[in-house]
Design a protein around this motif. Structure first.
Motif, PDB file in Angstrom:
ATOM      1  N   PHE A 401       0.793  -1.254   0.087  1.00 16.03           N
ATOM      2  CA  PHE A 401      -0.055  -0.020  -0.225  1.00 16.03           C
ATOM      3  C   PHE A 401       0.916   1.123   0.065  1.00 16.03           C
ATOM      4  O   PHE A 401       0.313   2.357  -0.147  1.00 16.03           O
ATOM      5  CB  PHE A 401      -0.945  -0.012   1.340  1.00 16.03           C
ATOM      6  N   THR A 421      -2.205   1.668  -3.702  1.00 21.24           N
ATOM      7  CA  THR A 421      -2.196   2.920  -2.916  1.00 21.24           C
ATOM      8  C   THR A 421      -3.269   3.756  -3.165  1.00 21.24           C
ATOM      9  O   THR A 421      -3.875   4.055  -2.013  1.00 21.24           O
ATOM     10  CB  THR A 421      -0.873   3.736  -3.108  1.00 21.24           C
ATOM     11  N   LYS A 424      -6.401   1.983  -1.848  1.00 25.35           N
ATOM     12  CA  LYS A 424      -6.399   2.083  -0.500  1.00 25.35           C
ATOM     13  C   LYS A 424      -6.822   3.412   0.195  1.00 25.35           C
ATOM     14  O   LYS A 424      -7.854   3.445   1.205  1.00 25.35           O
ATOM     15  CB  LYS A 424      -5.115   1.711   0.354  1.00 25.35           C
ATOM     16  N   LYS A 425      -6.455   4.423  -0.393  1.00 24.81           N
ATOM     17  CA  LYS A 425      -6.997   5.496   0.076  1.00 24.81           C
ATOM     18  C   LYS A 425      -8.517   5.783  -0.531  1.00 24.81           C
ATOM     19  O   LYS A 425      -9.230   6.523   0.434  1.00 24.81           O
ATOM     20  CB  LYS A 425      -6.119   6.776  -0.655  1.00 24.81           C
ATOM     21  N   ASP A 428     -10.453   3.968   2.061  1.00 20.82           N
ATOM     22  CA  ASP A 428     -10.573   4.698   3.247  1.00 20.82           C
ATOM     23  C   ASP A 428     -11.339   5.864   3.288  1.00 20.82           C
ATOM     24  O   ASP A 428     -12.012   5.995   4.356  1.00 20.82           O
ATOM     25  CB  ASP A 428      -9.027   4.950   3.766  1.00 20.82           C
ATOM     26  N   GLN A 433     -12.761  -0.917   4.414  1.00 18.67           N
ATOM     27  CA  GLN A 433     -11.351  -1.774   4.875  1.00 18.67           C
ATOM     28  C   GLN A 433     -10.787  -2.536   3.402  1.00 18.67           C
ATOM     29  O   GLN A 433     -11.757  -2.965   2.700  1.00 18.67           O
ATOM     30  CB  GLN A 433     -11.615  -2.690   5.963  1.00 18.67           C
ATOM     31  N   LEU A 434      -9.652  -2.149   3.250  1.00 18.91           N
ATOM     32  CA  LEU A 434      -8.736  -3.288   2.084  1.00 18.91           C
ATOM     33  C   LEU A 434      -7.765  -4.017   2.735  1.00 18.91           C
ATOM     34  O   LEU A 434      -6.821  -3.582   3.341  1.00 18.91           O
ATOM     35  CB  LEU A 434      -8.034  -2.140   1.094  1.00 18.91           C
ATOM     36  N   GLU A 435      -8.081  -5.357   2.211  1.00 14.39           N
ATOM     37  CA  GLU A 435      -6.936  -6.614   2.965  1.00 14.39           C
ATOM     38  C   GLU A 435      -6.442  -7.229   1.806  1.00 14.39           C
ATOM     39  O   GLU A 435      -7.021  -7.552   0.591  1.00 14.39           O
ATOM     40  CB  GLU A 435      -7.673  -7.246   3.930  1.00 14.39           C
TER      41      GLU A 435
END
Length: 455
Positions: A401, A421, A424-425, A428, A433-435
């Motif tokens: 990330f 990256t 993920k932003k 958020d 949630q990002l897993e």
């Protein structure tokens, strides 16, 4: 004003207020007791006036047990004074006072020189031989007043002395209480701006100063990680942008020097354009990342139709990679609840995040089948994208990330390290949630969890 000074002043004011209230309580209590005692004494002297009619000699003997400045008067039914004792007769009797005294006992005070405090008196009636008389006795409570003044002086002096002691003790207490924070401030004064390896060392780790130092050290650790990430990002971005520009410049210089025919020049320009396209894609990715970082969650207030967004994304890859197989799976629970599921955000940003994740799944699996699964687990919608690609080394899963960070096993697969990256932003910002779950050579599964709202 420093914290130590505020503690000292606040502590001093609090204790001073308590002492003052306690002193006032003591003084008022004594004054009430003194007035009660004086009232009783005057009452006894007034009742003794009955002896004047019953036993004159006995009445004269009781006069020896007088109060300071005592004076006695007796009035008949016509308010005529029929007896007046020795002592200062400094009170002006009124018909109203005598009239009231015939019905009830009257206690009064009045000023009389040279005394600073008022003298006190009492008037009451009695019956002798069928005639109602009024006896009035006045006196000055010299002993009680002197005791009151002595008590007041003692309280004032005691309060002043106590305040001096309290101020000194409060300052020493505040200084001792703030000593751990002074130690931390001293350490901070010796720190340099660019030294992110600096850490605070508290003298005691279990008090508030220790907790503050621990929180500050955690913040420094995060800043250090961010600074290293930014350094790597700038270095890698500069390299990635500089490399194609340098190659393009070399190609154009070579074409200008050696290409003699139009086909050779066209081929050189095509290669240069291909390199420029890569640089433009990187610049656009960096711009999108900067734009997303400037957005706030409060700006994402659109209702998102997840089914349409996911289908539109899958259709996009059908056009981009015609030979790529994407298996879309919608669970029964999601299908049944899709009409009541509400997700708030931005459709364009969410579609960008899904495109980045699915594009990675296609590229890093050598375009093997990709599975997109959508399920509903209240209050979350979970979108899982799985592939059968090269996976990610276990030691680098947490770094995917970070901007411009790519796993060491990507080889020659094109990319800039910005897709996850940016995704993920975006997730958020949607309060989701990002897993990532991955192992080398066993594929990667990226799970995107979005919160839902009641309709």
């Amino acid at each position: 004003m420093s914290i130590k000074q505020r503690i000292t002043v606040g502590f001093g004011l609090l204790v001073a207020t308590l002492l003052l209230l306690f002193s006032v309580f003591i003084f008022q209590t004594y004054e009430s007791y003194r007035r009660s005692q004086m009232h009783t004494r005057l009452q006894r002297r007034a009742l003794a006036a009955q002896l004047f009619f019953q036993n004159r000699s006995e009445f004269q003997r009781t006069n020896y047990l007088t109060l300071p400045e005592q004076h006695e008067s007796i009035f008949d039914t016509q308010n005529k004074r029929i007896y007046s004792s020795s002592g200062p007769d400094d009170y002006k009797f009124t018909d109203a006072l005598l009239k009231e005294s015939r019905h009830d006992e009257v206690y009064f005070t009045y000023l009389s020189p040279p005394w600073d405090e008022p003298k006190e008196g009492i008037g009451l009636s009695f019956v002798s031989r069928g005639i109602r008389y009024v006896a009035v006795v006045t006196a000055y409570d010299l002993a009680g007043r002197q005791t009151s003044w002595n008590l007041l002086l003692m309280l004032v002096a005691g309060n002043i002395l106590s305040m001096i002691v309290i101020a000194l003790v409060g300052f020493l207490f505040a200084r001792r209480a703030m000593r751990p924070f002074d130690a931390l401030i001293g350490q901070l004064d010796r720190a340099t701006v660019n030294d992110f390896s600096f850490r605070l060392t508290p003298t005691i780790t279990t008090d508030e100063a220790g907790y503050l130092a621990g929180s500050f050290n955690q913040l420094l650790s995060q800043l250090q990680t961010l600074a290293l990430s930014q350094e790597n990002f700038v270095a890698y971005a500069s390299h990635e942008i500089r490399t194609p520009l340098t190659v393009v410049k070399g190609m154009l210089e070579t074409a200008l020097a050696y290409d003699q025919s139009l086909p050779d020049a066209q081929q050189s320009m095509e290669r240069a354009l291909h390199r420029l396209d890569g640089a433009i894609d990187l610049a656009n990715a960096l711009l999108r990342l900067a734009e997303v970082e400037n957005l706030k969650p409060t700006q994402l207030q659109e209702d998102i139709n997840l089914v349409d967004t996911i289908l539109d994304t899958v259709m996009y890859f059908g056009e981009k990679y015609p030979h790529q197989h994407i298996d879309l799976q919608l669970t029964d629970e999601f299908t049944e609840q899709s009409s009541t599921i509400r997700v708030v955000g931005n459709v364009t940003l969410l579609r960008t995040a899904l495109i980045n994740i699915i594009d990675n799944a296609c590229k890093y699996s050598d375009f093997k089948p990709v599975t997109v699964s959508v399920q509903y687990q209240s209050p979350w919608v979970i979108i899982s994208i799985g592939d059968e690609g090269i996976g990610i080394p276990a030691t680098q899963v947490t770094d995917v990330f970070l901007p411009m960070m790519r796993a060491e096993n990507v080889g020659a697969i094109p990319g800039f390290g910005l897709g996850l990256t940016l995704s993920k932003k975006i997730v958020d910002m949607h309060l989701g949630q990002l897993e990532v779950q991955a192992n080398p050579d066993s594929g990667t599964t990226v799970s995107l969890r979005l919160p839902t709202l009641p309709l």
